[in-house]
Design a protein around this motif. Structure first.
Motif, short mmCIF file in Angstrom:
data_model
loop_
_atom_site.label_atom_id
_atom_site.label_comp_id
_atom_site.label_asym_id
_atom_site.label_seq_id
_atom_site.Cartn_x
_atom_site.Cartn_y
_atom_site.Cartn_z
N VAL A 30 0.79 -1.26 -0.01
CA VAL A 30 0.11 -0.26 0.01
C VAL A 30 0.91 1.11 -0.09
N LEU A 31 2.21 1.24 0.63
CA LEU A 31 3.21 2.30 0.52
C LEU A 31 3.13 2.94 -0.92
N THR A 32 2.82 2.01 -1.73
CA THR A 32 3.50 2.46 -3.27
C THR A 32 2.29 3.08 -3.62
N LEU A 33 1.16 2.89 -3.16
CA LEU A 33 -0.22 3.62 -3.56
C LEU A 33 -0.40 5.18 -2.91
N THR A 34 0.49 5.80 -1.88
CA THR A 34 0.34 6.82 -1.53
C THR A 34 0.23 8.06 -2.62
N PRO A 35 0.90 7.86 -3.59
CA PRO A 35 0.51 8.97 -4.79
C PRO A 35 -0.82 8.72 -5.09
N LEU A 36 -1.45 7.72 -5.33
CA LEU A 36 -2.76 7.69 -5.64
C LEU A 36 -3.78 8.14 -4.69
N LEU A 37 -3.29 7.83 -3.57
CA LEU A 37 -4.12 8.39 -2.33
C LEU A 37 -4.15 9.79 -2.18
N ARG A 38 -2.92 10.55 -2.29
CA ARG A 38 -3.05 12.02 -2.60
C ARG A 38 -3.79 12.55 -3.93
N TYR A 39 -3.71 11.72 -4.94
CA TYR A 39 -4.53 12.01 -6.06
C TYR A 39 -5.60 12.15 -5.74
N ALA A 40 -6.26 10.98 -4.85
CA ALA A 40 -7.69 10.93 -4.86
C ALA A 40 -8.07 12.13 -3.84
N VAL A 41 -7.30 12.79 -3.07
CA VAL A 41 -7.64 13.84 -2.25
C VAL A 41 -7.49 14.96 -3.06
N ALA A 42 -6.69 15.24 -3.74
CA ALA A 42 -6.54 16.34 -4.66
C ALA A 42 -7.97 16.46 -5.74
N ARG A 43 -8.25 15.46 -6.17
CA ARG A 43 -9.12 15.41 -6.99
C ARG A 43 -10.77 15.55 -6.33
N LEU A 126 -10.58 9.68 2.56
CA LEU A 126 -11.83 10.13 2.57
C LEU A 126 -11.81 11.03 4.12
N VAL A 127 -10.67 10.86 5.01
CA VAL A 127 -10.64 11.36 6.16
C VAL A 127 -10.24 13.07 5.65
N PHE A 128 -9.05 12.93 4.84
CA PHE A 128 -8.73 14.51 4.37
C PHE A 128 -9.67 14.99 3.42
N VAL A 129 -10.34 14.63 2.67
CA VAL A 129 -11.75 15.13 1.95
C VAL A 129 -12.75 15.84 2.86
N ASP A 130 -13.05 14.94 3.63
CA ASP A 130 -14.17 15.25 4.83
C ASP A 130 -13.85 16.46 5.55
N LEU A 131 -12.40 16.58 5.86
CA LEU A 131 -11.89 17.71 6.76
C LEU A 131 -11.81 18.84 6.03
N ALA A 132 -11.44 18.72 4.59
CA ALA A 132 -11.28 20.09 3.71
C ALA A 132 -12.67 20.62 3.25
N VAL A 133 -13.70 19.65 2.76
CA VAL A 133 -14.63 20.18 2.29
C VAL A 133 -16.17 19.52 2.74
N HIS A 134 -15.96 18.78 3.98
CA HIS A 134 -17.17 18.15 4.76
C HIS A 134 -18.09 17.51 3.69
N ARG A 135 -17.71 16.54 2.96
CA ARG A 135 -18.01 15.60 1.97
C ARG A 135 -17.37 14.23 1.95
N LEU A 136 -18.08 13.29 1.63
CA LEU A 136 -17.61 11.88 1.54
C LEU A 136 -18.18 11.30 0.24
N PRO A 137 -17.34 11.53 -0.91
CA PRO A 137 -17.58 11.29 -2.16
C PRO A 137 -17.86 9.65 -2.41
N ASP A 138 -19.04 9.39 -3.09
CA ASP A 138 -19.64 8.03 -3.64
C ASP A 138 -18.21 7.19 -4.20
#
Length: 262
Positions: A30-43, A126-138
């Motif tokens: 999963v550590l190799t997926l951190t750019p994808l996790l960051r990408y999910a937050v940015a998107r 999801l934690v970062f997205v909810d903290l930033a914009v108060h939403r949890l995308p489907d």
């Protein structure tokens, strides 16, 4: 001590004949997926009703999987104007490392470990997205729930039997139904529908270990959110009418309950 119904303490069967130590090392990938996790937050860290972010907010430089650096790296900076994009620098990476360390140190059986790792892959952004914009995308909550449910079902099929999986299914629907009901009854004062969808995966993970475990996870989440809300009120950083995101506390409550039963 919370009463927990666990599968029999026998050596779990592994259809791929992977040794236990090798199975426990798999989450390290999963550590190799951190750019994808960051990408999910940015998107997805955009206001409700807004399409997913496709470029830098400051200069419109496109961001995407075909342009991963430096915007999607740990420094989280646009390659053109150096503006920050998405989560603060290194935070996604640190949270991911902490989640993996928790999994490996707790050492649940391989099937349960893989299911929890799958859920956490989605819970982190999801934690970062909810903290930033108060939403949890489907696009994040639903794959998290479906994958967790299916992986637990595979574990039940291979080793544990149907009872824990059926209980996990019922707990997922029950916890999600509780959150959805508060939304229908209280509107904006209740939990959001996004919280209900996040609760599907959380409820499945917790319900696998017994009926009391989802209740414990929910109580931990409510207590944590209450303490934070009280602190914000005392420091005048929030008002009684303020709406605070609950997703991060649901994730923390789920993790806390899992650590207590593992």
């Amino acid at each position: 001590m919370v009463g927990v119904s666990r599968p029999a303490a026998t050596e779990p069967a592994r259809p791929d004949n992977v040794p236990p130590t090798a199975a426990r090392r798999r989450p390290l990938a999963v550590l190799t997926l951190t750019p994808l996790l960051r990408y999910a937050v940015a998107r997805h860290a955009v206001p409700a009703g807004t399409d997913r972010r496709s470029g830098c907010d400051a200069c419109d430089t496109p961001i995407g999987l075909d342009r991963p650096w430096p915007a999607l790296g740990p420094t989280a900076r646009c390659g053109t104007c150096r503006a920050r994009i998405g989560a603060p620098p290194y935070t996604v990476e640190l949270v991911t490392v902490a989640a993996l360390a928790m999994l490996l140190l707790a050492g649940p059986p391989a099937g349960e470990l893989v299911a929890a790792a799958w859920w956490l892959i989605f819970a982190v952004p999801l934690v970062f997205v909810d903290l930033a914009v108060h939403r949890l995308p489907d696009r994040l909550t639903l794959p998290a729930a479906a994958g967790t449910w299916l992986l637990l079902g595979l574990t039940a099929l291979v080793d544990a039997g149907p009872a824990p999986w059926l209980r996990a299914t019922a707990a997922a629907l029950g916890l999600a139904g509780f959150f959805a009901t508060t939304t229908l009854l209280f509107g904006a004062r209740g939990f959001g529908i996004g919280d209900a969808k996040l609760a599907l995966g959380a409820g499945a993970l917790l319900g696998w270990y017994g009926w009391a475990t989802p209740v414990l996870g929910l109580l931990l989440a409510v207590m944590l959110s209450g303490l934070v809300a009280l602190g914000l009120l005392v420091t005048r950083r929030a008002r009684w009418s303020s709406h605070l995101p609950f997703g991060p506390y649901l994730v923390l409550g789920t993790v806390g309950a899992l650590l207590l039963v593992w």
